[in-house]
Design a protein around this motif. Structure first.
Motif, PDB file in Angstrom:
ATOM      1  N   THR A  15      14.127   3.940  54.154  1.00 22.41           N
ATOM      2  CA  THR A  15      14.166   3.449  55.525  1.00 22.41           C
ATOM      3  C   THR A  15      15.601   3.533  56.023  1.00 22.41           C
ATOM      4  O   THR A  15      16.546   3.560  55.231  1.00 22.41           O
ATOM      5  N   HIS A  16      15.717   3.631  57.370  1.00 19.40           N
ATOM      6  CA  HIS A  16      17.026   3.732  58.022  1.00 19.40           C
ATOM      7  C   HIS A  16      16.939   2.981  59.342  1.00 19.40           C
ATOM      8  O   HIS A  16      16.062   3.274  60.148  1.00 19.40           O
ATOM      9  N   GLU A  17      17.766   1.995  59.560  1.00 22.43           N
ATOM     10  CA  GLU A  17      17.768   1.236  60.822  1.00 22.43           C
ATOM     11  C   GLU A  17      16.353   0.762  61.189  1.00 22.43           C
ATOM     12  O   GLU A  17      15.978   0.772  62.357  1.00 22.43           O
ATOM     13  N   GLY A  18      15.584   0.373  60.183  1.00 17.47           N
ATOM     14  CA  GLY A  18      14.267  -0.195  60.446  1.00 17.47           C
ATOM     15  C   GLY A  18      13.127   0.795  60.589  1.00 17.47           C
ATOM     16  O   GLY A  18      11.986   0.399  60.799  1.00 17.47           O
ATOM     17  N   HIS A  19      13.420   2.116  60.478  1.00 15.91           N
ATOM     18  CA  HIS A  19      12.328   3.099  60.541  1.00 15.91           C
ATOM     19  C   HIS A  19      12.270   3.899  59.241  1.00 15.91           C
ATOM     20  O   HIS A  19      13.179   3.859  58.424  1.00 15.91           O
ATOM     21  N   ASP A  20      11.152   4.626  59.102  1.00 15.54           N
ATOM     22  CA  ASP A  20      10.917   5.374  57.867  1.00 15.54           C
ATOM     23  C   ASP A  20      11.686   6.692  57.848  1.00 15.54           C
ATOM     24  O   ASP A  20      11.953   7.282  58.887  1.00 15.54           O
ATOM     25  N   ILE A  33      12.748  13.787  58.069  1.00 14.36           N
ATOM     26  CA  ILE A  33      12.264  13.291  59.361  1.00 14.36           C
ATOM     27  C   ILE A  33      12.534  11.792  59.438  1.00 14.36           C
ATOM     28  O   ILE A  33      12.202  11.056  58.516  1.00 14.36           O
ATOM     29  N   HIS A  34      13.116  11.357  60.568  1.00 12.19           N
ATOM     30  CA  HIS A  34      13.353   9.925  60.795  1.00 12.19           C
ATOM     31  C   HIS A  34      12.354   9.396  61.814  1.00 12.19           C
ATOM     32  O   HIS A  34      12.192   9.964  62.890  1.00 12.19           O
ATOM     33  N   GLY A  35      11.720   8.271  61.474  1.00 10.41           N
ATOM     34  CA  GLY A  35      10.812   7.609  62.393  1.00 10.41           C
ATOM     35  C   GLY A  35       9.359   7.873  62.050  1.00 10.41           C
ATOM     36  O   GLY A  35       9.040   8.776  61.272  1.00 10.41           O
ATOM     37  N   ASP A  41      12.695  15.417  63.530  1.00 10.79           N
ATOM     38  CA  ASP A  41      13.016  16.236  62.369  1.00 10.79           C
ATOM     39  C   ASP A  41      14.502  16.558  62.424  1.00 10.79           C
ATOM     40  O   ASP A  41      14.951  17.397  63.200  1.00 10.79           O
ATOM     41  N   PHE A  42      15.268  15.844  61.607  1.00 10.12           N
ATOM     42  CA  PHE A  42      16.732  16.007  61.606  1.00 10.12           C
ATOM     43  C   PHE A  42      17.141  17.423  61.201  1.00 10.12           C
ATOM     44  O   PHE A  42      18.229  17.866  61.552  1.00 10.12           O
ATOM     45  N   ASP A  43      16.295  18.109  60.443  1.00 12.73           N
ATOM     46  CA  ASP A  43      16.654  19.465  60.007  1.00 12.73           C
ATOM     47  C   ASP A  43      16.444  20.498  61.109  1.00 12.73           C
ATOM     48  O   ASP A  43      16.952  21.612  61.011  1.00 12.73           O
ATOM     49  N   ALA A  75      19.706  12.876  66.884  1.00 13.21           N
ATOM     50  CA  ALA A  75      19.104  11.834  67.709  1.00 13.21           C
ATOM     51  C   ALA A  75      18.207  10.974  66.821  1.00 13.21           C
ATOM     52  O   ALA A  75      17.130  11.398  66.410  1.00 13.21           O
ATOM     53  N   ASP A  76      18.666   9.758  66.554  1.00 13.06           N
ATOM     54  CA  ASP A  76      17.934   8.861  65.657  1.00 13.06           C
ATOM     55  C   ASP A  76      17.031   7.941  66.493  1.00 13.06           C
ATOM     56  O   ASP A  76      17.508   7.308  67.441  1.00 13.06           O
ATOM     57  N   PRO A  77      15.730   7.846  66.166  1.00 16.83           N
ATOM     58  CA  PRO A  77      14.833   6.978  66.946  1.00 16.83           C
ATOM     59  C   PRO A  77      15.024   5.507  66.586  1.00 16.83           C
ATOM     60  O   PRO A  77      14.106   4.829  66.105  1.00 16.83           O
TER      61      PRO A  77
END
Ligand code: SF4
Ligand code: F3S
Ligand code: ZN
Length: 103
Positions: A15-20, A33-35, A41-43, A75-77
């Motif tokens: 998890t990162h900043e409360g998301h998966d 993938i964040h969120g 998709d960070f990649d 861009a992080d959700p």
């Protein structure tokens, strides 16, 4: 484009900043993938910034990703719980890096 079936096809690693965070992850080249409701998709993200500019409820925040081959920020959700499912971010991203699960 981001895989709309990532929930099934990828493994939840962290998890990162409360998301998966969905793997595979191998920093700094492979970030996954964040969120979950709003997934980036960070990649794929090239730091275009349209999603940050256009989201009416400021779901996205920049995170630094030095040495990633596509871009040095993503861009992080960070506030995905605030999403109102307007789909603007999905429409404006030039590389189709965002999936919003409005179903
Ligand atoms: Fe923001 Fe709309 Fe995208 Fe949700 S769907 S993150 S509210 S731009
Ligand atoms: Fe990245 Fe697409 Fe937003 S390239 S910064 S997710 S518009
Ligand atoms: Zn994140």
């Amino acid at each position: 484009a981001i895989d709309p079936q990532f929930h099934e096809n990828r493994e939840k690693l962290d998890t990162h900043e409360g998301h998966d965070v969905w793997g595979p992850v191998d920093e700094p080249e492979k970030l996954g993938i964040h969120g979950t409701h709003v997934a980036v998709d960070f990649d794929l993200c090239i730091a275009d910034g349209a999603c940050l500019e256009d989201c009416p409820v400021d779901v996205f925040e920049w995170v630094d990703t030095p040495d990633h081959p596509e871009s040095e920020k993503k861009a992080d959700p960070a506030n995905e719980a605030q999403c109102i499912d307007c789909m603007l971010c999905v429409d404006v991203c030039p590389v189709d890096a965002i999936d919003v699960d409005a179903g």
